[in-house]
Motif scaffolding. Structure first.
Motif, PDB file in Angstrom:
ATOM      1  N   MET A   1      41.779  35.631  33.402  1.00  0.00           N
ATOM      2  CA  MET A   1      40.397  35.190  33.572  1.00  0.00           C
ATOM      3  C   MET A   1      39.712  35.900  34.735  1.00  0.00           C
ATOM      4  N   ILE A   2      40.514  36.560  35.583  1.00  0.00           N
ATOM      5  CA  ILE A   2      39.923  37.283  36.705  1.00  0.00           C
ATOM      6  C   ILE A   2      39.392  38.615  36.199  1.00  0.00           C
ATOM      7  N   ASN A   3      38.084  38.700  36.003  1.00  0.00           N
ATOM      8  CA  ASN A   3      37.464  39.930  35.523  1.00  0.00           C
ATOM      9  C   ASN A   3      36.875  40.690  36.689  1.00  0.00           C
ATOM     10  N   PHE A   4      37.006  41.996  36.687  1.00  0.00           N
ATOM     11  CA  PHE A   4      36.302  42.764  37.710  1.00  0.00           C
ATOM     12  C   PHE A   4      35.666  43.992  37.074  1.00  0.00           C
ATOM     13  N   PRO A   5      34.481  44.364  37.530  1.00  0.00           N
ATOM     14  CA  PRO A   5      33.802  45.498  36.920  1.00  0.00           C
ATOM     15  C   PRO A   5      34.509  46.799  37.267  1.00  0.00           C
ATOM     16  N   VAL A   6      34.651  47.673  36.280  1.00  0.00           N
ATOM     17  CA  VAL A   6      35.295  48.965  36.517  1.00  0.00           C
ATOM     18  C   VAL A   6      34.230  50.049  36.614  1.00  0.00           C
ATOM     19  N   ILE A   7      33.461  50.161  35.544  1.00  0.00           N
ATOM     20  CA  ILE A   7      32.290  51.016  35.569  1.00  0.00           C
ATOM     21  C   ILE A   7      31.198  50.203  34.889  1.00  0.00           C
ATOM     22  N   PRO A   8      29.934  50.579  35.064  1.00  0.00           N
ATOM     23  CA  PRO A   8      28.881  49.805  34.408  1.00  0.00           C
ATOM     24  C   PRO A   8      29.162  49.704  32.919  1.00  0.00           C
ATOM     25  N   GLY A   9      29.082  48.512  32.388  1.00  0.00           N
ATOM     26  CA  GLY A   9      29.304  48.328  30.959  1.00  0.00           C
ATOM     27  C   GLY A   9      30.744  48.089  30.588  1.00  0.00           C
ATOM     28  N   MET A  10      31.628  48.160  31.544  1.00  0.00           N
ATOM     29  CA  MET A  10      33.012  47.893  31.196  1.00  0.00           C
ATOM     30  C   MET A  10      33.678  47.137  32.338  1.00  0.00           C
ATOM     31  N   SER A  11      34.271  46.012  32.003  1.00  0.00           N
ATOM     32  CA  SER A  11      34.988  45.288  33.032  1.00  0.00           C
ATOM     33  C   SER A  11      36.438  45.207  32.618  1.00  0.00           C
ATOM     34  N   GLY A  12      37.300  45.052  33.607  1.00  0.00           N
ATOM     35  CA  GLY A  12      38.710  44.977  33.290  1.00  0.00           C
ATOM     36  C   GLY A  12      39.277  43.663  33.769  1.00  0.00           C
ATOM     37  N   HIS A  13      40.388  43.294  33.224  1.00  0.00           N
ATOM     38  CA  HIS A  13      41.083  42.132  33.761  1.00  0.00           C
ATOM     39  C   HIS A  13      42.572  42.395  33.662  1.00  0.00           C
ATOM     40  N   LEU A  14      43.343  41.558  34.362  1.00  0.00           N
ATOM     41  CA  LEU A  14      44.779  41.751  34.352  1.00  0.00           C
ATOM     42  C   LEU A  14      45.320  41.364  32.982  1.00  0.00           C
ATOM     43  N   LEU A  15      46.410  42.027  32.585  1.00  0.00           N
ATOM     44  CA  LEU A  15      46.967  41.761  31.268  1.00  0.00           C
ATOM     45  C   LEU A  15      48.226  40.902  31.346  1.00  0.00           C
ATOM     46  N   GLY A  16      49.085  41.160  32.337  1.00  0.00           N
ATOM     47  CA  GLY A  16      50.210  40.263  32.555  1.00  0.00           C
ATOM     48  C   GLY A  16      51.436  40.512  31.696  1.00  0.00           C
ATOM     49  N   GLY A  17      51.396  41.533  30.830  1.00  0.00           N
ATOM     50  CA  GLY A  17      52.527  41.773  29.946  1.00  0.00           C
ATOM     51  C   GLY A  17      53.791  42.167  30.703  1.00  0.00           C
ATOM     52  N   ALA A  18      53.622  43.075  31.681  1.00  0.00           N
ATOM     53  CA  ALA A  18      54.792  43.526  32.439  1.00  0.00           C
ATOM     54  C   ALA A  18      55.389  42.366  33.237  1.00  0.00           C
ATOM     55  N   LEU A  19      54.512  41.543  33.816  1.00  0.00           N
ATOM     56  CA  LEU A  19      54.984  40.384  34.586  1.00  0.00           C
ATOM     57  C   LEU A  19      55.818  39.461  33.698  1.00  0.00           C
ATOM     58  N   ALA A  20      55.299  39.189  32.493  1.00  0.00           N
ATOM     59  CA  ALA A  20      56.019  38.310  31.577  1.00  0.00           C
ATOM     60  C   ALA A  20      57.363  38.915  31.207  1.00  0.00           C
ATOM     61  N   ALA A  21      57.398  40.246  30.979  1.00  0.00           N
ATOM     62  CA  ALA A  21      58.652  40.882  30.595  1.00  0.00           C
ATOM     63  C   ALA A  21      59.675  40.803  31.722  1.00  0.00           C
ATOM     64  N   ILE A  22      59.222  41.017  32.972  1.00  0.00           N
ATOM     65  CA  ILE A  22      60.161  41.020  34.087  1.00  0.00           C
ATOM     66  C   ILE A  22      60.677  39.607  34.359  1.00  0.00           C
TER      67      ILE A  22
END
Lengths: 255, 318
Positions: free
Chosen positions: B55-76
């Motif tokens: 849910m933590i979204n942060f803007p990357v470039i105008p028109g596109m925001s990114g958020h954490l995916l968490g897949g690697a964390l879940a795998a580890i």
């Protein structure tokens, strides 16, 4: 952790739509969205009918237009991308107000705009009229594997635990005069994220043991397994069936 | 990254749904033995945690925001198969409860954010750990790289999907440069959060970290310079490999698409000049730009990784 689970997107109500069984609503959503996506973008009339269908459901359920509009903001990044397409797309071009506009790009922008909007509004209507336990029970009845439903159930419960715990930790830090906001304070945030995980996990262990002590055997007991009434099936699937017919018509004749 | 309805054509969405269902049922079959008992609450907890992180979204470039995916964390934390199941639950509930990501695009979203992130994260984690001693620092370094690369891998797979059935006439090189570049930044954030959580859990409850079961716990051990450079070298090789894969692939894919005619109708090749072919790479032609971007990324990651190791070295020697 007590009763009355609601979530951000839920609008309390007692309408026909609210009372429909969860599994029928989930199935209806999937069918409706499938029809929308299969519709060729040039059949603009079809999307008008979809919008009308969604408006009928929203009206019956008493979901305010402003509520739906606010939640539709989630589309914005993709809409910006869509608006870019007419300018970066490829030939053939048309000129509009002195600008060179790609025809393929324009069509793509309209496709994304129309289909994404229909999909988002349909999902919002499901979430707004259905409580979380109903959605989970619906997934169960639609033969979604038990492990997935069970994990989803725990997830929904822990969401509240985690956000409450996070709130308490933030208050505790603020009370001691520390409110990390900047990037270089990331270590404090990172350690709290880790601590949050451990705390919630250990609480989760206690919850699990308490559940086992009360006879939990891996699945939650369901209270209502009776087959859905024919009236409910017809009500839930009326709009999706309409969408399906429209999609077929558009595919056959609309090009 | 949550793809809405209508972004991909119907056939691709449906095909992705079939692939995702296959992957998910495979992961479920692998994990049922472990999911029987106490693991289900832990899986639910990790799912909730990933949900909050996403849910933590942060803007990357105008028109596109990114958020954490968490897949690697879940795998580890839980192992790859349970990890896939956990993140899948998150993606499904986001579509149903929060209208986040289209229902018809669920298959695509599951592949990108649940299957690819988790499996690539786990693969990198194991790969990086293999030559290193079983120490806390090796686990954390591997976790950082795994998290970062899993995000970039997810972006690359998105571009592959876009090549097969995406809507819109944008050239693939542009999409690739945009996605890979922006997700390198997101990946760095993902790496920080991942080592933070894994580090804290290792400290308090090392038994809960699936990926560090072998860890001989020794808080006093120091990282020698030679080991540091080994780690850095492995990271560079992986990143460089990813960059060349990323830059070489669209052309191969374009070629396949042109030969077979799947999905792409008579789109010009990546090297032909499209009106804004310098659109994400600031004047450099696509392939060169991607390699340059990758090189810059490697340097930045080097410096960051060094800083991260430094912080943890200081902390664990206390």
């Amino acid at each position: 952790m007590s009763g009355g689970h609601t979530h951000a997107l839920h609008v309390h109500g007692h309408s026909v739509v609210h009372k429909l069984p969860g599994h029928l609503k989930v199935a209806g959503l999937v069918l409706f969205v499938a029809a929308v996506v299969a519709t060729p973008a040039r059949a603009i009339w079809a999307f008008g009918l979809y919008a009308a269908g969604l408006a009928v459901v929203a009206g019956l359920a008493g979901i305010p237009v402003r509520f739906i509009g606010k939640r539709m903001l989630i589309e914005v990044p993709f809409l910006l991308f869509a608006l870019l397409l007419p300018f970066v797309g490829e030939a053939p071009y048309v000129s509009l107000a002195g600008m060179r506009i790609s025809e393929a790009g324009l069509l793509a922008a309209w496709t994304i705009l129309a289909k994404a909007s229909c999909g988002v509004v349909a999902s919002i209507l499901l979430a707004a009229t259905t409580e979380i336990p109903e959605i989970l029970a619906g997934m169960n009845r639609l033969r979604v594997p038990t492990a997935i439903v069970a994990i989803a159930g725990f997830m929904v419960r822990y969401l509240e635990v985690i956000s409450d715990e996070m709130g308490r930790m933030r208050v505790a830090m603020a009370a001691r005069g520390y409110e990390p906001k900047m990037f270089w304070q990331i270590k404090a945030l990172a350690t709290s994220a880790g601590a949050l995980f451990i705390r919630s996990y250990e609480r989760g262990e206690r919850v699990y043991l308490a559940m086992v002590a009360r006879g939990f055997q891996g699945t939650m007991p369901t209270t209502d397994d009776s087959p859905a009434a024919a009236v409910d099936i017809m009500r839930a699937l009326a709009i999706p069936a309409m969408a399906g017919i429209v999609a077929v018509l558009a595919l056959v004749g609309g090009r | 990254m949550h793809i809405p309805d209508g972004f991909f054509n119907g056939a691709t969405s449906f095909g992705a749904g079939v692939v995702a269902a296959g992957g998910l049922s495979g992961a479920l079959r692998q994990s049922t033995a472990r999911l029987k008992d106490r693991q289900i609450p832990l899986a639910g907890l990790v799912a909730a945690f990933v949900f909050v992180l996403q849910m933590i979204n942060f803007p990357v470039i105008p028109g596109m925001s990114g958020h954490l995916l968490g897949g690697a964390l879940a795998a580890i934390l839980m192992g790859p198969s349970v990890g896939v199941v956990v993140v899948s639950v998150v993606i499904v509930l986001q579509a149903l409860l929060f209208a986040d990501g289209g229902v018809s695009a669920l298959g695509l979203n599951l592949i990108n954010m649940a299957v690819v992130t988790t499996l690539s994260g786990w693969f990198v984690f194991r790969l990086v750990r293999a030559p290193l001693p079983p120490t806390r620092r090796a686990v954390l370094g591997a976790a950082f790289l795994a998290a970062m690369i899993s995000v970039v891998a997810s972006a690359v797979v998105f571009v592959l999907e876009y090549a097969i059935g995406g809507v819109g006439g944008v050239s693939l090189t542009n999409v690739l440069a945009l996605m890979a570049g922006s997700h390198l930044l997101i990946g760095i954030g993902e790496g920080f959060i991942t080592i933070a959580v894994v580090g804290a859990v290792l400290q308090a409850r090392p038994d809960l970290v699936f990926g560090a079961k072998d860890l001989a716990y020794d808080g006093t051990e120091r990282l020698s310079m030679r080991r540091f450079w080994t780690l850095a070298g492995v990271a560079a090789v992986i990143l460089l490999g990813l960059t060349t894969f990323a830059s070489a692939n669209p052309d191969g894919l374009m070629w396949v698409a042109e030969q077979t005619g799947i999905g792409l109708d008579a789109r010009s090749s990546a090297t032909a000049s499209s009106p804004l072919s310098d659109y994400g790479t600031a004047g450099l032609s696509g392939v060169v730009g991607t390699i340059v971007a990758g090189g810059i990324g490697i340097v930045v990651t080097f410096l960051l990784g060094w800083g991260v190791l430094k912080v943890f070295r200081r902390r664990s020697s206390v």
